[in-house]
Scaffold this active site. Structure first.
Site, PDB file in Angstrom:
ATOM      1  N   ASP A 453      46.329  61.146  90.016  1.00 47.50           N
ATOM      2  CA  ASP A 453      46.446  62.403  90.757  1.00 47.50           C
ATOM      3  C   ASP A 453      47.234  62.185  92.053  1.00 47.50           C
ATOM      4  OD1 ASP A 453      45.965  65.050  91.451  1.00 47.50           O
ATOM      5  OD2 ASP A 453      43.782  64.907  91.340  1.00 47.50           O
ATOM      6  N   ASP A 521      45.393  73.424  87.570  1.00 47.35           N
ATOM      7  CA  ASP A 521      43.955  73.516  87.805  1.00 47.35           C
ATOM      8  C   ASP A 521      43.413  74.873  87.357  1.00 47.35           C
ATOM      9  OD1 ASP A 521      43.643  70.987  88.732  1.00 47.35           O
ATOM     10  OD2 ASP A 521      43.610  71.505  90.853  1.00 47.35           O
TER      11      ASP A 521
HETATM   12  C1  DGJ Z   1      43.244  67.951  91.428  1.00 50.45           C
HETATM   13  C2  DGJ Z   1      43.278  67.869  89.936  1.00 50.45           C
HETATM   14  O1  DGJ Z   1      44.230  68.735  89.427  1.00 50.45           O
HETATM   15  C3  DGJ Z   1      41.883  68.206  89.392  1.00 50.45           C
HETATM   16  O2  DGJ Z   1      41.902  68.208  87.997  1.00 50.45           O
HETATM   17  C4  DGJ Z   1      40.899  67.210  89.934  1.00 50.45           C
HETATM   18  O3  DGJ Z   1      41.198  65.937  89.433  1.00 50.45           O
HETATM   19  C5  DGJ Z   1      40.938  67.202  91.446  1.00 50.45           C
HETATM   20  N1  DGJ Z   1      42.270  67.027  91.953  1.00 50.45           N
HETATM   21  C6  DGJ Z   1      40.039  66.119  92.008  1.00 50.45           C
HETATM   22  O4  DGJ Z   1      40.119  66.033  93.365  1.00 50.45           O
END
Ligand code: DGJ
Length: 709
Positions: A453, A521
């Site tokens: 990430d 997300d």
């Molecule tokens: C952003 C990601 O897109 C989410 O799926 C998750 O992993 C969060 N970060 C965690 O902080």
């Protein structure tokens, strides 16, 4: 038998370089001034018969010769430059002398040297026999031994279109929770810049665009599209001038940056790939998908697993007992990979602390991660772990130990976003630390998958006092790519998922070393339909991670049926992300059945040929077919119903009109021509959020069949 025409040729008498792909020709002619000039990119034709571009002498106001293959900032060129340099004596721009071509199989290099200064460039092209994609990049070398050259712009390639009456531009825009929104507008007579100044590819825009003459549709029309393989800041400037010339130039870095090219040094740009298709936006996407699957993604023949990810279920409230509960339920649904997301390490009980301290949080995992990993493996699943290796909370042991490791300017306020700072991976010691940390995590815990990430863009990136302060915009990205490559090489079983606060780092560069990308997300299935539509313009379903989560959706508050959520997510690499401990026995049973159903169609979704469809009444669909046309899966969705009108039949133009097909669920037999021309009644139930999975098998045994009539 006549000898096959070589894919790349150069005619010294005409100064003509020609690249041939199965359905297109690309031609360049070396201008009288030594600059490679664009001649043709489009349908197959005899490039030698094309007329020479007008000479600069035709206009007293500007150089009207054909556009440059990479426009240097020099002479009477007033459009966006693809190459801007400044020499130590203050002289700007390059004036080329053509040194000749170098041809090696499908690769062509046009070799150039500045007439007065120690600067050489190679404009590089690569074609392959089975694809219409042309890969291009530039290599710039300081050939002297004296003062450095300052590079203000070094694009990978400039592209030029034939002079047509009009053009439209298609590109992707968005934001967090709304990535990959497809916009299609008339191309203005102006300079249109698509860019990221964020150090990441970006949620807000993507380095892909398509131009068409204004009449292209999904299945017909000429489309020229390009995609940059770069995971940091980038810029693409499209220039439509009043006399009808349409060009664009693009590469890494945004405006205002400059890089130092030291004596003997070569700066190589990322690949900027281009594709001409006469088969509409759908045909262009299918050609891109084939390219990405065969030339970009690692191990495309390996099925992407059905995964479970705990993020939406638990947020930061992770502990071993809770994860074990979720893992057991996930395994019961047929999940193949269990991913532990954020919150497992350091003091990370919220986004305010702990980032950078990659040791399991003792209160949550008293014996480390190994017991959970072993349990996940015992349940028959692979184990995945979330990491955000480029970032650090200021409240962390790592930052306290190494405050100088972050991007910062001592006399400026540090900008914290999501309470975090960016580690400067252009520093070799930071790259080494990140690599070692990840390697230890993988080796020490039996990790099979990393979700990598990156939740914020760069700020304060130019390090004052550094010899080449803007180089971080390139070197950080290269370090990320390098670490990924090294991890994969050292751990052949390891898989990596690209993520950046949703889909902020999805590009051909990162996808060359990751198996799939987290798309957004936003897991609301209604919003996902348009997000996935945009994603599919360039990238195949195999690379598109899509989860089924809880209802009402955490982002939109929208309530949708489980089946609809599944049917939308089944159009990509399926995952589950809900709090399974709250799902009813009926929901769990239905989910297990739909996971099994997905596994049946997975080879089609992940390795098949994709066709995007629409029908009246608000229905959109995606049709996946095996390349030989025998097996078909169609996922159709109607998010809202209007006036109670029934959905129109869904036409399936990719079917063979002379063949017969059986619906594998109902056993009904259909005539291919009927399905192509009149369509199939999807029998969607009344109401919103209706969906259907249709599976068809060709039942006749035609030989030499072609899709037709
Ligand atoms: C952003 C990601 O897109 C989410 O799926 C998750 O992993 C969060 N970060 C965690 O902080």
């Amino acid at each position: 038998m006549p000898a096959a025409t070589p894919a790349v040729s150069f005619d010294p008498a005409l100064g003509l370089a020609v690249l041939r792909t199965p359905n297109s020709v690309y031609a360049v002619r070396i201008g009288a001034d030594g600059s490679p000039r664009h001649l043709h990119w489009g349908p197959v034709l005899d490039a030698a018969a094309l007329t020479t571009p007008r000479s600069p002498a035709d206009s007293s106001f500007e150089d009207e010769a054909a556009a440059d293959e990479l426009a240097p900032q020099s002479g009477a060129r007033f459009g966006p430059a693809g190459l801007q340099v400044r020499f130590a004596d203050g002289t700007v721009g390059a004036q080329w002398h053509f040194l000749g071509p170098r041809i090696d199989g499908g690769e062509l290099r046009l070799r150039l040297a500045d007439r007065r200064y120690p600067l050489a460039a190679e404009l590089c092209y690569r074609v392959r026999p089975d694809s219409d994609v042309i890969e291009r990049w530039t290599e710039l070398t300081h050939t002297g031994d004296d003062a450095p050259v300052t590079v203000h712009r070094l694009d990978s390639a400039s592209w030029t279109l034939p002079p047509l009456a009009d053009y439209r531009i298609s590109h992707l825009v968005g934001g967090w929770n709304s990535e990959f929104q497809l916009h299609r507008d008339r191309l203005p007579v102006a300079e249109t810049t698509l860019t990221s100044r964020r150090g990441l590819t970006g949620h807000h825009a993507g380095p892909w665009l398509a131009l068409d003459d204004g009449t292209a549709e999904e299945e017909h029309g000429q489309v020229w599209s390009t995609a940059l393989a770069w995971s940091g800041s980038w810029r693409i400037t499209v220039h439509r001038d009043p006399v009808g010339r349409t060009t664009w130039t693009g590469g890494f870095g945004h405006e205002g940056l400059s890089w130092r090219l030291a004596p003997g040094e070569t700066l190589r740009t990322p690949v900027f790939a281009g594709l001409y298709s006469a088969a509409g936006f759908g045909g262009a996407s299918r050609a891109w998908h084939a390219h990405v699957r065969t030339r970009v993604l690692p191990e495309p023949e390996r099925d992407r697993p059905v995964l479970y990810n705990s993020w939406e279920a638990t947020g930061f409230a992770v502990d071993e007992a809770g994860q074990r509960r979720l893992a057991k339920l996930a395994a019961g649904l047929g999940v193949e990979l269990f991913v532990l997301d954020d919150g497992w390490f350091g003091a990370r009980t919220s986004d305010r602390a702990g980032l950078g301290d990659w040791t399991p949080r003792a209160q949550a995992f008293p014996d480390g991660l190994r017991p959970l990993v072993d349990e996940v493996h015992r349940l028959g699943m692979d184990f995945g772990l979330w990491v955000e290796p480029e970032m650090v909370n200021s409240d962390s042991d790592l930052y306290r130990a190494h405050p100088d490791w972050v991007l910062h300017a001592p006399t400026r306020d540090a900008t914290e976003l999501r309470n975090q700072l960016v580690l400067d991976l252009s520093l070799p010691e930071v790259e080494t630390w990140v690599h070692r940390t990840l390697d230890t995590l993988v080796t020490g815990n039996g990790v099979d998958w990393l979700k990598w990430d990156a939740n914020r863009p760069f700020t304060e990136a130019a390090r004052p006092g550094a010899p080449d302060p803007d180089r971080v915009w390139i070197d950080h990205v290269r370090a990320v790519h390098r670490i990924m490559d090294r991890l994969r090489a050292d751990h052949p079983g390891l898989r990596i998922e690209a993520c950046a606060g949703g889909g902020a780092r999805v590009d051909l560069g990162v996808l060359a070393r990751t198996d799939q990308a987290w798309t957004s997300d936003n897991t609301d299935p209604v919003d996902r339909i348009s997000i996935q539509h945009g994603f599919s313009q360039l990238l195949p379903a195999q690379a598109m991670a899509a989860w089924v989560t809880d209802s009402p959706n955490v982002t939109t508050g929208r309530t949708t049926p489980l089946r609809f959520r599944f049917h939308v997510a089944m159009a990509g690499a399926l995952g589950l992300g809900g709090d399974l401990t709250h799902w009813t026995a009926e929901e769990l049973a239905e989910a297990a059945e739909l996971v099994a159903r997905y596994k049946e169609i997975r080879p089609l979704v992940q390795r098949g040929v994709q066709h995007r469809l629409t029908a009246g009444g608000g229905v959109t669909a995606v049709h996946y077919a095996t390349p030989d046309g025998t097996e078909h899966a169609v996922l159709a969705w109607r998010p809202t119903t209007r006036f109670g009108h029934p959905a129109a039949p869904l036409r399936l133009p990719a079917l063979d009109g002379r063949a017969r097909y059986r619906d594998l669920d109902t056993g009904e037999e259909y005539d291919g021509a009927l399905l192509r021309h009149r369509g199939i009644d999807l029998r969607l139930p009344p109401g919103d959020h209706a969906s259907r999975l249709l599976r068809l098998r060709r039942t006749d045994r035609l030989t030499n069949s072609t899709t037709g009539s």
